[in-house]
Write a protein that holds these residues in place. Structure first.
Motif, PDB file in Angstrom:
ATOM      1  N   GLU A 296       0.816  -1.230   0.000  1.00 23.10           N
ATOM      2  CA  GLU A 296       0.000   0.000   0.000  1.00 23.10           C
ATOM      3  C   GLU A 296       0.847   1.277   0.000  1.00 23.10           C
ATOM      4  O   GLU A 296       0.329   2.359  -0.225  1.00 23.10           O
ATOM      5  N   ILE A 297       2.111   1.129   0.273  1.00 19.79           N
ATOM      6  CA  ILE A 297       2.971   2.327   0.346  1.00 19.79           C
ATOM      7  C   ILE A 297       3.355   2.789  -1.053  1.00 19.79           C
ATOM      8  O   ILE A 297       3.705   1.979  -1.913  1.00 19.79           O
ATOM      9  N   ASN A 298       3.294   4.089  -1.281  1.00 19.35           N
ATOM     10  CA  ASN A 298       3.835   4.655  -2.521  1.00 19.35           C
ATOM     11  C   ASN A 298       5.309   4.936  -2.238  1.00 19.35           C
ATOM     12  O   ASN A 298       5.672   6.019  -1.773  1.00 19.35           O
ATOM     13  N   TRP A 299       6.126   3.937  -2.497  1.00 17.09           N
ATOM     14  CA  TRP A 299       7.530   3.998  -2.069  1.00 17.09           C
ATOM     15  C   TRP A 299       8.307   5.180  -2.640  1.00 17.09           C
ATOM     16  O   TRP A 299       8.986   5.894  -1.885  1.00 17.09           O
ATOM     17  N   PRO A 300       8.268   5.412  -3.968  1.00 15.80           N
ATOM     18  CA  PRO A 300       9.070   6.539  -4.479  1.00 15.80           C
ATOM     19  C   PRO A 300       8.709   7.865  -3.819  1.00 15.80           C
ATOM     20  O   PRO A 300       9.585   8.692  -3.551  1.00 15.80           O
ATOM     21  N   VAL A 301       7.412   8.053  -3.553  1.00  9.65           N
ATOM     22  CA  VAL A 301       6.979   9.303  -2.911  1.00  9.65           C
ATOM     23  C   VAL A 301       7.432   9.325  -1.455  1.00  9.65           C
ATOM     24  O   VAL A 301       8.004  10.318  -0.976  1.00  9.65           O
ATOM     25  N   ALA A 302       7.188   8.222  -0.750  1.00  7.26           N
ATOM     26  CA  ALA A 302       7.529   8.181   0.676  1.00  7.26           C
ATOM     27  C   ALA A 302       9.030   8.332   0.908  1.00  7.26           C
ATOM     28  O   ALA A 302       9.457   9.002   1.855  1.00  7.26           O
ATOM     29  N   LEU A 303       9.815   7.731   0.041  1.00 13.80           N
ATOM     30  CA  LEU A 303      11.276   7.797   0.221  1.00 13.80           C
ATOM     31  C   LEU A 303      11.846   9.170  -0.133  1.00 13.80           C
ATOM     32  O   LEU A 303      12.970   9.496   0.251  1.00 13.80           O
ATOM     33  N   ARG A 304      11.057   9.955  -0.880  1.00  9.82           N
ATOM     34  CA  ARG A 304      11.489  11.319  -1.210  1.00  9.82           C
ATOM     35  C   ARG A 304      10.794  12.358  -0.338  1.00  9.82           C
ATOM     36  O   ARG A 304      10.925  13.554  -0.597  1.00  9.82           O
ATOM     37  N   ALA A 305      10.048  11.918   0.647  1.00 11.95           N
ATOM     38  CA  ALA A 305       9.244  12.846   1.453  1.00 11.95           C
ATOM     39  C   ALA A 305      10.114  13.938   2.075  1.00 11.95           C
ATOM     40  O   ALA A 305      11.229  13.674   2.537  1.00 11.95           O
ATOM     41  N   THR A 306       9.584  15.155   2.039  1.00 10.59           N
ATOM     42  CA  THR A 306      10.331  16.263   2.652  1.00 10.59           C
ATOM     43  C   THR A 306      10.196  16.227   4.170  1.00 10.59           C
ATOM     44  O   THR A 306      11.043  16.758   4.890  1.00 10.59           O
ATOM     45  N   ASP A 307       9.108  15.605   4.632  1.00 15.00           N
ATOM     46  CA  ASP A 307       8.946  15.387   6.071  1.00 15.00           C
ATOM     47  C   ASP A 307       9.947  14.300   6.477  1.00 15.00           C
ATOM     48  O   ASP A 307       9.824  13.150   6.077  1.00 15.00           O
ATOM     49  N   THR A 308      10.944  14.666   7.249  1.00 17.74           N
ATOM     50  CA  THR A 308      12.020  13.715   7.541  1.00 17.74           C
ATOM     51  C   THR A 308      11.534  12.506   8.341  1.00 17.74           C
ATOM     52  O   THR A 308      12.072  11.412   8.188  1.00 17.74           O
ATOM     53  N   ALA A 309      10.529  12.703   9.188  1.00 19.63           N
ATOM     54  CA  ALA A 309      10.003  11.570   9.977  1.00 19.63           C
ATOM     55  C   ALA A 309       9.323  10.570   9.040  1.00 19.63           C
ATOM     56  O   ALA A 309       9.488   9.353   9.177  1.00 19.63           O
ATOM     57  N   GLU A 310       8.564  11.099   8.072  1.00 17.56           N
ATOM     58  CA  GLU A 310       7.887  10.225   7.114  1.00 17.56           C
ATOM     59  C   GLU A 310       8.913   9.467   6.267  1.00 17.56           C
ATOM     60  O   GLU A 310       8.791   8.268   6.013  1.00 17.56           O
ATOM     61  N   GLN A 311       9.942  10.196   5.838  1.00 22.72           N
ATOM     62  CA  GLN A 311      10.983   9.567   5.019  1.00 22.72           C
ATOM     63  C   GLN A 311      11.733   8.489   5.815  1.00 22.72           C
ATOM     64  O   GLN A 311      12.000   7.404   5.309  1.00 22.72           O
ATOM     65  N   ALA A 312      12.038   8.785   7.063  1.00 22.22           N
ATOM     66  CA  ALA A 312      12.762   7.819   7.904  1.00 22.22           C
ATOM     67  C   ALA A 312      11.919   6.565   8.122  1.00 22.22           C
ATOM     68  O   ALA A 312      12.451   5.439   8.115  1.00 22.22           O
ATOM     69  N   ALA A 313      10.607   6.755   8.292  1.00 23.73           N
ATOM     70  CA  ALA A 313       9.717   5.600   8.491  1.00 23.73           C
ATOM     71  C   ALA A 313       9.693   4.734   7.234  1.00 23.73           C
ATOM     72  O   ALA A 313       9.717   3.493   7.311  1.00 23.73           O
ATOM     73  N   ALA A 314       9.658   5.378   6.068  1.00 28.06           N
ATOM     74  CA  ALA A 314       9.663   4.630   4.807  1.00 28.06           C
ATOM     75  C   ALA A 314      10.977   3.865   4.639  1.00 28.06           C
ATOM     76  O   ALA A 314      10.990   2.713   4.187  1.00 28.06           O
ATOM     77  N   MET A 315      12.074   4.498   5.017  1.00 32.16           N
ATOM     78  CA  MET A 315      13.384   3.836   4.896  1.00 32.16           C
ATOM     79  C   MET A 315      13.464   2.617   5.821  1.00 32.16           C
ATOM     80  O   MET A 315      13.966   1.568   5.428  1.00 32.16           O
ATOM     81  N   ARG A 316      12.928   2.772   7.037  1.00 34.33           N
ATOM     82  CA  ARG A 316      12.928   1.632   7.972  1.00 34.33           C
ATOM     83  C   ARG A 316      12.071   0.488   7.416  1.00 34.33           C
ATOM     84  O   ARG A 316      12.454  -0.679   7.473  1.00 34.33           O
ATOM     85  N   ALA A 317      10.909   0.863   6.879  1.00 31.16           N
ATOM     86  CA  ALA A 317       9.990  -0.160   6.351  1.00 31.16           C
ATOM     87  C   ALA A 317      10.611  -0.882   5.159  1.00 31.16           C
ATOM     88  O   ALA A 317      10.518  -2.118   5.045  1.00 31.16           O
TER      89      ALA A 317
END
Lengths: 204, 82
Positions: free
Chosen positions: A5-26
């Protein structure tokens, strides 16, 4: 949210660093899980290796996010990169003590009769003729570096290691190997040997 | 005995000859294969027909033991997740 369900390219480029870090962990967890499945039968891969491979893969994936074209699922594309990272490292360890001189010397042995044992040739006349033509072509059509590179491939030496030992670029090494294979193929064809002859002689 | 000291096996001689039989004028390299192998794996998993690009991946996998090893591992992961 599940990995599908995750939009990975978007999540991994997120400007919100917490969101990006969560995507990287996932993503790291997804890669780690996949590597565990793929490498479970190997005795030379520890938990620490899996951790290292997953982390290194994550960095490679982030570095080449722009290359994802959406032609497969993102996680499939990412797992392919993770597997490439892991296998490249495992192969490198196996071949780390081989020098350029050893590779070149091995390449020179390629055309020697003893390099292909009699029991490999067997009694079949077609096999013996085929290998004789191949040996002749290896000796006369290839350069020492081409012989070394072909031998490296035969020994299942990692391509990156062949490139490194020969002190060339990946593209130059590809061309060198491709030219070598084409030259050998032309020699076989000139001797009237077809792909079908090869398949029949070696039960391929 | 180091890997480079061993004589060639029947499989190795056969594989170099098979490699030559499969050699074509235009081929993908390993980097290009890596870029598309995920799509190829999903296509195979879905038993869908392959297009021209996918055929060139198939040809590269037949030639390159390293990429083939990685493709087979990828298939193992995808099949486990089905």
């Amino acid at each position: 949210m599940t990995p599908t369900e995750i939009n990975w390219p978007v999540a991994l480029r997120a400007t919100d660093t917490a969101e990006q870090a969560a995507a990287m962990r996932a993503l790291r967890d997804v890669l780690h899980h996949g590597l565990r499945i793929a490498l479970s039968s190997r005795g030379d891969v520890s938990e620490a290796h899996l951790e290292d491979f997953a982390q290194e893969s994550l960095l490679r994936i982030l570095d080449r996010l722009d290359q994802f074209q959406g032609r497969s699922k993102f996680t499939t594309w990412a797992q392919a990169i993770a597997l490439n990272t892991a296998f490249t490292e495992l192969r490198r360890k196996r071949w780390q003590d081989v020098s350029l001189d050893a590779l070149l010397a091995d390449g020179e042995r390629l055309a020697e009769p003893g390099m292909i044992a009699e029991d490999v040739l067997g009694a079949q006349e077609d096999r013996q003729r085929l290998v004789a033509v191949l040996r002749e072509a290896i000796e006369h059509q290839l350069t020492p570096k081409q012989r070394a590179a072909i031998m490296g491939e035969l020994r299942e030496m990692p391509f990156d290691q062949i490139v490194e030992l020969l002190g060339t670029s990946r593209s130059a090494a590809y061309k060198m190997l491709h030219d070598a294979r084409r030259a050998l193929k032309q020699s076989l064809q000139a001797a009237g040997i077809t792909g079908t002859d090869i398949q029949n002689a070696f039960n391929l | 005995m180091k890997p480079q000291d061993q004589p060639l096996t029947s499989e190795q001689v056969g594989s170099v000859l098979k490699m030559l039989a499969l050699t074509t004028e235009r081929e993908l390299n390993c980097s290009e294969c890596l870029q598309h192998v995920g799509e190829f794996a999903e296509t195979r998993l879905a038993s869908q027909p392959v297009d021209a690009v996918m055929s060139s991946i198939e040809q590269h996998l037949a030639l390159c033991p390293e990429c083939r090893e990685e493709f087979e591992a990828l298939m193992t992961i995808l099949q486990a997740g089905k």
